[in-house]
Write an enzyme that holds these catalytic residues in place. Structure first.
Site, PDB file in Angstrom:
ATOM      1  N   ASP A  46       0.869  -1.213   0.153  1.00  0.00           N
ATOM      2  CA  ASP A  46       0.070  -0.005  -0.078  1.00  0.00           C
ATOM      3  C   ASP A  46       0.839   1.231  -0.052  1.00  0.00           C
ATOM      4  O   ASP A  46       1.734   1.488   1.061  1.00  0.00           O
ATOM      5  CB  ASP A  46      -0.969  -0.006   1.192  1.00  0.00           C
ATOM      6  CG  ASP A  46      -1.891   1.281   1.179  1.00  0.00           C
ATOM      7  OD1 ASP A  46      -3.016   1.148   0.735  1.00  0.00           O
ATOM      8  OD2 ASP A  46      -1.380   2.256   1.700  1.00  0.00           O
ATOM      9  N   TYR A  51       2.959   9.729  -0.413  1.00  0.00           N
ATOM     10  CA  TYR A  51       4.072   9.337   0.407  1.00  0.00           C
ATOM     11  C   TYR A  51       5.409   9.604  -0.200  1.00  0.00           C
ATOM     12  O   TYR A  51       6.511   9.608   0.252  1.00  0.00           O
ATOM     13  CB  TYR A  51       3.991   7.800   0.371  1.00  0.00           C
ATOM     14  CG  TYR A  51       2.788   7.392   1.231  1.00  0.00           C
ATOM     15  CD1 TYR A  51       1.922   8.209   1.776  1.00  0.00           C
ATOM     16  CD2 TYR A  51       2.266   6.327   1.426  1.00  0.00           C
ATOM     17  CE1 TYR A  51       0.704   7.901   2.417  1.00  0.00           C
ATOM     18  CE2 TYR A  51       1.392   5.916   1.895  1.00  0.00           C
ATOM     19  CZ  TYR A  51       0.401   6.611   2.227  1.00  0.00           C
ATOM     20  OH  TYR A  51      -0.822   6.134   3.118  1.00  0.00           O
ATOM     21  N   HIS A 109      -7.488   9.889  -1.890  1.00  0.00           N
ATOM     22  CA  HIS A 109      -6.819   9.851  -0.509  1.00  0.00           C
ATOM     23  C   HIS A 109      -7.663  10.581   0.512  1.00  0.00           C
ATOM     24  O   HIS A 109      -7.795   9.987   1.707  1.00  0.00           O
ATOM     25  CB  HIS A 109      -5.379  10.352  -0.829  1.00  0.00           C
ATOM     26  CG  HIS A 109      -4.479   9.900   0.378  1.00  0.00           C
ATOM     27  ND1 HIS A 109      -3.138   9.777   0.221  1.00  0.00           N
ATOM     28  CD2 HIS A 109      -4.550   9.551   1.671  1.00  0.00           C
ATOM     29  CE1 HIS A 109      -2.577   9.337   1.079  1.00  0.00           C
ATOM     30  NE2 HIS A 109      -3.378   9.130   2.095  1.00  0.00           N
ATOM     31  N   LYS A 231       3.154  -1.216   9.030  1.00  0.00           N
ATOM     32  CA  LYS A 231       4.306  -0.729   8.410  1.00  0.00           C
ATOM     33  C   LYS A 231       5.355  -0.712   9.433  1.00  0.00           C
ATOM     34  O   LYS A 231       5.517  -0.551  10.598  1.00  0.00           O
ATOM     35  CB  LYS A 231       4.172   0.740   8.091  1.00  0.00           C
ATOM     36  CG  LYS A 231       5.569   1.275   7.374  1.00  0.00           C
ATOM     37  CD  LYS A 231       5.927   2.895   7.993  1.00  0.00           C
ATOM     38  CE  LYS A 231       6.656   2.856   9.046  1.00  0.00           C
ATOM     39  NZ  LYS A 231       7.013   3.925   9.708  1.00  0.00           N
ATOM     40  N   SER A 232       6.607  -1.308   9.160  1.00  0.00           N
ATOM     41  CA  SER A 232       7.635  -1.214   9.724  1.00  0.00           C
ATOM     42  C   SER A 232       9.100  -1.558   8.837  1.00  0.00           C
ATOM     43  O   SER A 232       8.917  -2.425   7.929  1.00  0.00           O
ATOM     44  CB  SER A 232       7.720  -2.529  10.912  1.00  0.00           C
ATOM     45  OG  SER A 232       8.945  -2.544  11.564  1.00  0.00           O
ATOM     46  N   VAL A 233      10.061  -0.980   9.127  1.00  0.00           N
ATOM     47  CA  VAL A 233      11.292  -1.282   8.523  1.00  0.00           C
ATOM     48  C   VAL A 233      12.053  -2.236   8.938  1.00  0.00           C
ATOM     49  O   VAL A 233      13.316  -2.510   8.356  1.00  0.00           O
ATOM     50  CB  VAL A 233      11.882   0.271   7.935  1.00  0.00           C
ATOM     51  CG1 VAL A 233      11.256   1.107   7.114  1.00  0.00           C
ATOM     52  CG2 VAL A 233      12.440   0.957   9.459  1.00  0.00           C
ATOM     53  N   ARG A 237      10.245  -7.039  13.161  1.00  0.00           N
ATOM     54  CA  ARG A 237       8.642  -6.456  13.180  1.00  0.00           C
ATOM     55  C   ARG A 237       7.883  -6.884  11.942  1.00  0.00           C
ATOM     56  O   ARG A 237       6.681  -7.323  12.116  1.00  0.00           O
ATOM     57  CB  ARG A 237       8.687  -4.995  13.420  1.00  0.00           C
ATOM     58  CG  ARG A 237       7.468  -4.524  13.947  1.00  0.00           C
ATOM     59  CD  ARG A 237       7.213  -4.824  15.349  1.00  0.00           C
ATOM     60  NE  ARG A 237       8.060  -4.750  16.449  1.00  0.00           N
ATOM     61  CZ  ARG A 237       8.511  -3.606  16.817  1.00  0.00           C
ATOM     62  NH1 ARG A 237       7.774  -2.486  16.663  1.00  0.00           N
ATOM     63  NH2 ARG A 237       9.535  -3.497  17.721  1.00  0.00           N
ATOM     64  N   ASN A 241       4.565  -9.103  12.362  1.00  0.00           N
ATOM     65  CA  ASN A 241       3.301  -8.742  11.932  1.00  0.00           C
ATOM     66  C   ASN A 241       2.548  -9.633  10.998  1.00  0.00           C
ATOM     67  O   ASN A 241       1.321  -9.690  10.676  1.00  0.00           O
ATOM     68  CB  ASN A 241       3.325  -7.403  11.390  1.00  0.00           C
ATOM     69  CG  ASN A 241       3.694  -6.175  12.259  1.00  0.00           C
ATOM     70  OD1 ASN A 241       3.641  -6.420  13.462  1.00  0.00           O
ATOM     71  ND2 ASN A 241       4.363  -5.103  11.851  1.00  0.00           N
TER      72      ASN A 241
END
Length: 277
Positions: A46, A51, A109, A231-233, A237, A241
């Protein structure tokens, strides 16, 4: 690897119920983050024009070795592109940035209802859909009264409504409207930017299942029927998730979490948010 269930949208398009979100990921880091997400098992990404990282998503898709039909890509129309002609140009840029011939889902959006005519904008969205360059179209941050206008004044109903949803903002009214009109609910900020992770109720339920608070919260979303894309980089994690299919919350667990609602938003109110960059 866990198998992510699909949800069938109102036009028959299948969307993975669990995805990976790239909100606030630095454009320079997006390609590597999405490639890691693909390695973990995510197949639903997504993104949004707002962004600024569509290009990185497209590069990851190209380098992943995955077939195009294995990956579900969503993007969203920016707030400065509601004019139908501008929207058409913006959509062309999205496909160019992504390096794709089509997106699987394209959303307005924000409604920006007091400063733009989102019904006219939806007309452009319908054109993208009819051309086949958007396999499904929908909206984001729309309230029931916004959706009623689309229902009354347009031809193609939204396939999804992406809204802020989490245990502190359960959005029962908007979700009920979606269920009644066959509009799937996508949940952004599914863990309330981490606010719910220390909640005693969620911690208690997580301990009872031998899971983390984040996993329990995501599982609550999934069992309610929400489509989520945390979301995680951080690789660990991302894996945490994604590992939310090996357990199930009880009816009591679900009710206890839902009762945490306090109508608390971590983001703007769609009825008053009218920021155009």
């Amino acid at each position: 690897m866990s198998t992510v269930p699909n949800i069938s949208l109102n036009n028959g398009v299948e969307i993975p119920q669990l995805g990976y979100g790239v909100f606030q990921i630095d454009p320079a880091e997006t390609k590597d983050a999405v490639l890691q997400a693909f390695e973990v098992g995510y197949r639903h990404i997504d993104t949004a024009q707002m962004y600024g990282n569509e290009k990185g998503v497209g590069e990851a898709v190209a380098e992943s070795g995955l077939d195009r039909d294995e990956v579900f890509i969503t993007s969203k129309l920016n707030n400065n592109a509601h004019d139908p002609e501008v929207a058409a140009q913006a959509f062309d840029r999205t496909l160019e940035e992504l390096g794709l011939e089509h997106v699987d889902l394209f959303l307005i959006h924000w409604p920006l209802a007091t400063v733009t005519n989102f019904v006219e904008t939806w007309g452009a969205m319908e054109d993208f859909y009819r051309s086949g360059r958007a396999k499904a179209i929908g909206v984001s941050n729309f309230q029931p009264h916004h959706l009623n206008r689309l229902h009354a004044e347009t031809t193609i109903p939204p396939a999804v409504n992406q809204i802020e949803v989490h245990p502190y903002l359960t959005q029962d009214e908007v979700r009920a409207y979606g269920a009644e009109h066959d509009i799937a609910t996508e949940a952004w900020s599914p863990i309330a930017q981490g606010l719910v992770l220390d909640d005693p109720t969620i911690v208690r339920i997580a301990e009872s299942h031998g899971r983390t608070p984040a996993q329990v919260t995501l599982r609550w979303h999934l069992q309610r029927g929400d489509i989520v894309f945390p979301k995680s980089v951080t690789r660990s994690r991302m894996e945490e998730n994604f590992d939310v299919f090996g357990f199930e919350l009880s009816t009591v667990d679900l009710a206890d979490i839902s009762e945490l609602n306090r109508d608390h938003r971590t983001g703007p109110d769609p009825d008053t948010f009218n920021k155009i960059p």
